[in-house]
Design a protein around this motif. Sequence first.
Motif, mmCIF file in Angstrom:
data_model
loop_
_atom_site.group_PDB
_atom_site.id
_atom_site.type_symbol
_atom_site.label_atom_id
_atom_site.label_comp_id
_atom_site.label_asym_id
_atom_site.label_seq_id
_atom_site.Cartn_x
_atom_site.Cartn_y
_atom_site.Cartn_z
ATOM 1 N N ARG A 1 0.830 -1.201 0.000
ATOM 2 C CA ARG A 1 0.000 0.000 0.000
ATOM 3 C C ARG A 1 0.868 1.257 0.000
ATOM 4 N NH1 ARG A 1 -5.269 0.117 0.805
ATOM 5 N NH2 ARG A 1 -4.913 -1.809 -0.375
ATOM 6 N N PHE B 1 -1.610 6.409 -5.101
ATOM 7 C CA PHE B 1 -2.880 7.024 -4.735
ATOM 8 C C PHE B 1 -2.618 8.507 -4.527
ATOM 9 C CE2 PHE B 1 -0.995 5.388 -0.811
ATOM 10 C CZ PHE B 1 -1.052 6.466 0.054
ATOM 11 N N ASN C 1 -0.052 10.496 -1.966
ATOM 12 C CA ASN C 1 0.764 9.467 -1.320
ATOM 13 C C ASN C 1 2.024 10.119 -0.740
ATOM 14 O OD1 ASN C 1 2.678 7.438 -0.764
ATOM 15 N ND2 ASN C 1 1.889 6.111 -2.375
ATOM 16 N N SER D 1 -9.643 1.435 0.417
ATOM 17 C CA SER D 1 -10.078 1.439 -0.977
ATOM 18 C C SER D 1 -11.294 0.528 -1.144
ATOM 19 C CB SER D 1 -8.946 0.964 -1.891
ATOM 20 O OG SER D 1 -8.651 -0.403 -1.649
#
Length: 225
Positions: free
Chosen positions: A140, A145, A148, A191
């Motif tokens: 992750r 994203f 980030n 998510s």
Amino acid sequence: MEVVNDFSASMYLPRTLFETVARFDDTTADDMQCGDMSDQDLFSLGLSDISAKVDPYRLIHYDFPMTYQMDSIYNTSVSGRKISRDECIDILFTEMKDLVQMFSFWGAYKALIVELIDHFRHRNGSGFYSQRLNLAFHERINSYFVDNPRLIIEGIIRDEFNSKPDSIHLPSLLNSIKRSLLESKLPKFDSRIDRINGLGISVHDIAVQKITLVNLQRYAMGWSA
């Protein structure tokens, strides 16, 4: 080769770039306090519909699965057989494992919630460690994203080196990173896919995170951190 992390730069590294107010392993935090609660304590909180299979207050195994909430802790109208405390515990934990499958049926981490449930039952409050969970969080952190923190750090360092090919002022660079991280989004398992892959049901939130820059080096053809 030009090394940014030379003797003078080593005075500034490692440097904490971001740290949450909450601290790691803080057993004094409100959400870390726990203790045994009596039947009446739980029932007063509205926890009457505990299970579709057993009544843990009276240690009764239902003849038929329950589909409605009991009116009273002393309701005796529901038919069933008396069971032991250990039998009741076995049934409740088995039922819990069955119910979480609707949130954990896809991907490499779908079995993580079962690990947590088994730990919850048998480890007497000890810390939970899972290589599977560590790998999931590592993925992750390194995924894309919006906002980030890792990508923000990389972008600032890259821009600094590109705009100042000869030398940089490390304290200014570190302060710039720290300011920018205040606008970042910390990695979490929130998510859409986390709703079914076992991560969302296992880790509802991440309260404590810390980002540290340990080393920074600049080479003729690039840099590393």
